[in-house]
Design a protein around this motif. Structure first.
Motif, PDB file in Angstrom:
ATOM      1  N   ARG A 152       0.830  -1.201   0.000  1.00 12.63           N
ATOM      2  CA  ARG A 152       0.000   0.000   0.000  1.00 12.63           C
ATOM      3  C   ARG A 152       0.868   1.256   0.000  1.00 12.63           C
ATOM      4  O   ARG A 152       0.598   2.204  -0.746  1.00 12.63           O
ATOM      5  CB  ARG A 152      -0.935  -0.005   1.212  1.00 12.63           C
ATOM      6  CG  ARG A 152      -1.815   1.231   1.303  1.00 12.63           C
ATOM      7  CD  ARG A 152      -2.707   1.211   2.537  1.00 12.63           C
ATOM      8  NE  ARG A 152      -3.489   2.438   2.634  1.00 12.63           N
ATOM      9  CZ  ARG A 152      -4.311   2.736   3.639  1.00 12.63           C
ATOM     10  NH1 ARG A 152      -4.459   1.874   4.637  1.00 12.63           N
ATOM     11  NH2 ARG A 152      -4.987   3.877   3.644  1.00 12.63           N
ATOM     12  N   GLU A 153       1.914   1.256   0.793  1.00 13.88           N
ATOM     13  CA  GLU A 153       2.787   2.424   0.887  1.00 13.88           C
ATOM     14  C   GLU A 153       3.522   2.663  -0.427  1.00 13.88           C
ATOM     15  O   GLU A 153       3.679   3.815  -0.866  1.00 13.88           O
ATOM     16  CB  GLU A 153       3.797   2.228   2.022  1.00 13.88           C
ATOM     17  CG  GLU A 153       3.198   2.225   3.422  1.00 13.88           C
ATOM     18  CD  GLU A 153       2.409   0.952   3.744  1.00 13.88           C
ATOM     19  OE1 GLU A 153       1.531   1.016   4.634  1.00 13.88           O
ATOM     20  OE2 GLU A 153       2.662  -0.096   3.098  1.00 13.88           O
ATOM     21  N   ALA A 173       1.078   4.206  -2.969  1.00 14.13           N
ATOM     22  CA  ALA A 173       0.843   5.626  -2.691  1.00 14.13           C
ATOM     23  C   ALA A 173       2.025   6.461  -3.165  1.00 14.13           C
ATOM     24  O   ALA A 173       1.853   7.559  -3.719  1.00 14.13           O
ATOM     25  CB  ALA A 173       0.603   5.835  -1.202  1.00 14.13           C
ATOM     26  N   HIS A 221       2.056   9.475  -5.995  1.00 14.06           N
ATOM     27  CA  HIS A 221       2.580  10.801  -5.643  1.00 14.06           C
ATOM     28  C   HIS A 221       3.654  11.235  -6.639  1.00 14.06           C
ATOM     29  O   HIS A 221       3.634  12.374  -7.131  1.00 14.06           O
ATOM     30  CB  HIS A 221       3.149  10.769  -4.230  1.00 14.06           C
ATOM     31  CG  HIS A 221       3.850  12.030  -3.831  1.00 14.06           C
ATOM     32  ND1 HIS A 221       3.172  13.168  -3.430  1.00 14.06           N
ATOM     33  CD2 HIS A 221       5.180  12.345  -3.791  1.00 14.06           C
ATOM     34  CE1 HIS A 221       4.051  14.121  -3.164  1.00 14.06           C
ATOM     35  NE2 HIS A 221       5.268  13.649  -3.373  1.00 14.06           N
ATOM     36  N   GLU A 241      -9.270   1.564   0.764  1.00 13.11           N
ATOM     37  CA  GLU A 241      -8.073   2.212   1.316  1.00 13.11           C
ATOM     38  C   GLU A 241      -7.184   2.753   0.197  1.00 13.11           C
ATOM     39  O   GLU A 241      -6.676   3.880   0.280  1.00 13.11           O
ATOM     40  CB  GLU A 241      -7.291   1.221   2.171  1.00 13.11           C
ATOM     41  CG  GLU A 241      -8.012   0.808   3.438  1.00 13.11           C
ATOM     42  CD  GLU A 241      -7.325  -0.329   4.169  1.00 13.11           C
ATOM     43  OE1 GLU A 241      -7.666  -0.565   5.358  1.00 13.11           O
ATOM     44  OE2 GLU A 241      -6.457  -1.006   3.567  1.00 13.11           O
ATOM     45  N   GLU A 262      -8.686   5.860  -1.374  1.00  9.55           N
ATOM     46  CA  GLU A 262      -8.438   7.036  -0.534  1.00  9.55           C
ATOM     47  C   GLU A 262      -7.014   7.546  -0.736  1.00  9.55           C
ATOM     48  O   GLU A 262      -6.786   8.759  -0.879  1.00  9.55           O
ATOM     49  CB  GLU A 262      -8.667   6.681   0.938  1.00  9.55           C
ATOM     50  CG  GLU A 262      -8.453   7.855   1.882  1.00  9.55           C
ATOM     51  CD  GLU A 262      -8.681   7.472   3.342  1.00  9.55           C
ATOM     52  OE1 GLU A 262      -8.592   8.351   4.200  1.00  9.55           O
ATOM     53  OE2 GLU A 262      -8.943   6.275   3.605  1.00  9.55           O
ATOM     54  N   ASP A 263      -6.049   6.645  -0.774  1.00  9.79           N
ATOM     55  CA  ASP A 263      -4.657   7.035  -0.990  1.00  9.79           C
ATOM     56  C   ASP A 263      -4.480   7.710  -2.346  1.00  9.79           C
ATOM     57  O   ASP A 263      -3.763   8.719  -2.461  1.00  9.79           O
ATOM     58  CB  ASP A 263      -3.742   5.807  -0.927  1.00  9.79           C
ATOM     59  CG  ASP A 263      -3.677   5.184   0.453  1.00  9.79           C
ATOM     60  OD1 ASP A 263      -4.094   5.839   1.434  1.00  9.79           O
ATOM     61  OD2 ASP A 263      -3.208   4.022   0.547  1.00  9.79           O
ATOM     62  N   LYS A 291      -5.883  11.234  -2.278  1.00  3.04           N
ATOM     63  CA  LYS A 291      -5.029  12.118  -1.483  1.00  3.04           C
ATOM     64  C   LYS A 291      -3.764  12.498  -2.245  1.00  3.04           C
ATOM     65  O   LYS A 291      -3.245  13.614  -2.093  1.00  3.04           O
ATOM     66  CB  LYS A 291      -4.660  11.449  -0.160  1.00  3.04           C
ATOM     67  CG  LYS A 291      -5.783  11.420   0.865  1.00  3.04           C
ATOM     68  CD  LYS A 291      -5.321  10.781   2.167  1.00  3.04           C
ATOM     69  CE  LYS A 291      -6.415  10.795   3.218  1.00  3.04           C
ATOM     70  NZ  LYS A 291      -5.986  10.107   4.476  1.00  3.04           N
ATOM     71  N   ALA A 292      -3.256  11.568  -3.063  1.00  2.00           N
ATOM     72  CA  ALA A 292      -2.038  11.831  -3.825  1.00  2.00           C
ATOM     73  C   ALA A 292      -2.282  12.694  -5.053  1.00  2.00           C
ATOM     74  O   ALA A 292      -1.328  13.113  -5.713  1.00  2.00           O
ATOM     75  CB  ALA A 292      -1.394  10.507  -4.243  1.00  2.00           C
TER      76      ALA A 292
END
Length: 294
Positions: A52-53, A56, A60, A85, A88-89, A92-93
């Motif tokens: 997940r990280e 994201a 970005h 999830e 959402e990421d 946000k990015a």
């Protein structure tokens, strides 16, 4: 955003993680070429192999280096909870849209797939592209299911699997699906070898592996088809037949395009997450010969 050329770059990586500088370089090439959108974390972007990280971070970096070109981010995962999830990421990015395939381990029913998309659309603020890729998900969306999902308010495009090589046959297939979905939902073709046929037969977008590495070539095919010049679009695609033949021989585009990127030196080797490997031996020599010839 869901028309024209959507170029899908690799996510170059080793077992130590994503090679961020190389990924940024690929994105900047696409931004300079002014593709219509940049698709990250699709199959070419190895989304199912990333945490997940890491996902994201990829989004970005893409948004930061896209030069204003819309970024569409893949959010496929095994569970609806995980997809929410990831959605959402992505938002946000700064992703302009998302791409969702019905990834599964247990075989899904049509009602389960519809419920999956419904739950995700309810949580989105950006538009969604339905990613119909039975070659990797092992689930084929029927035209009727496409019609149900396309009626959801956030769905704005469908990325369909490769169509027939005959334009009239491809047009008939596209028109059958077109009749079941809202007018504002675009149809986009995947499968580089038949992308020109799909565009000439009525698809409004090309979700392109080739475009992620060779945006100018993919744009030339796309723009010719958009202008109604089917002869030029098909000719330009046919010039790439040695590459398309290698796609077929290797069971898909990922290992081939990653090998091409390594041979050209735009990514380091190895560029794929284990256990995946780029082509070696005679197959790699074929890639080198094709690049030189083209």
């Amino acid at each position: 955003m869901f028309t024209g050329l959507s170029a899908f770059p690799l996510t170059p990586m080793s077992e130590q993680g994503i090679r961020e500088d190389e990924f940024v370089g690929l994105v900047q090439r696409l931004a300079t070429a002014r593709v219509d959108s940049i698709g990250v974390l699709g199959s070419t972007g190895n989304y199912m192999y990333l945490s997940r990280e890491e996902r994201a971070r990829v989004i970005h970096l893409a948004v930061e280096n896209a030069g204003g070109v819309p970024v569409v981010a893949g959010i496929g995962a095994l569970s609806t909870r995980a997809v929410l999830e990831l959605a959402e990421d992505a938002q946000k990015a700064g992703a302009s849209g998302v791409l969702l395939a019905p990834v599964s381990y247990q075989t899904l029913t049509e009602d389960e797939v519809f419920g999956h998309y419904e739950a995700v659309c309810d949580a989105l603020d950006v538009p969604l592209c339905v990613y119909d890729n039975p070659g990797t998900t092992h689930f084929s969306l029927s035209d009727e299911l496409h019609g149900r999902i396309a009626a959801l308010s956030k769905v704005k495009s469908i990325k369909i699997p490769p169509v027939a090589g005959d334009i009239e046959e491809a047009r008939a297939r596209i028109e059958r699906l077109r009749a079941l979905i809202p007018e504002d939902v675009t149809l986009g073709i995947s499968g580089d070898p038949v992308a020109a046929v799909g565009l000439c037969a009525g698809c409004q977008a090309w979700y392109s592996v080739l475009g992620g590495l060779f945006p100018q070539r993919a744009l030339a095919i796309t723009r010719a088809a958009q202008a109604g010049d089917s002869e030029t679009a098909l000719r330009l695609s046919n010039e790439l037949e040695p590459l398309w033949a290698l796609y077929r021989e290797q069971g898909g585009s990922l290992r081939v395009i990653a090998t091409v990127a390594e041979v050209l030196g735009v990514v380091s080797s190895p560029s794929l997450p284990m256990p995946l490997k780029t082509l070696q031996g005679e197959a790699r020599r074929q890639v080198e010969q094709i690049i030189e010839r083209l």
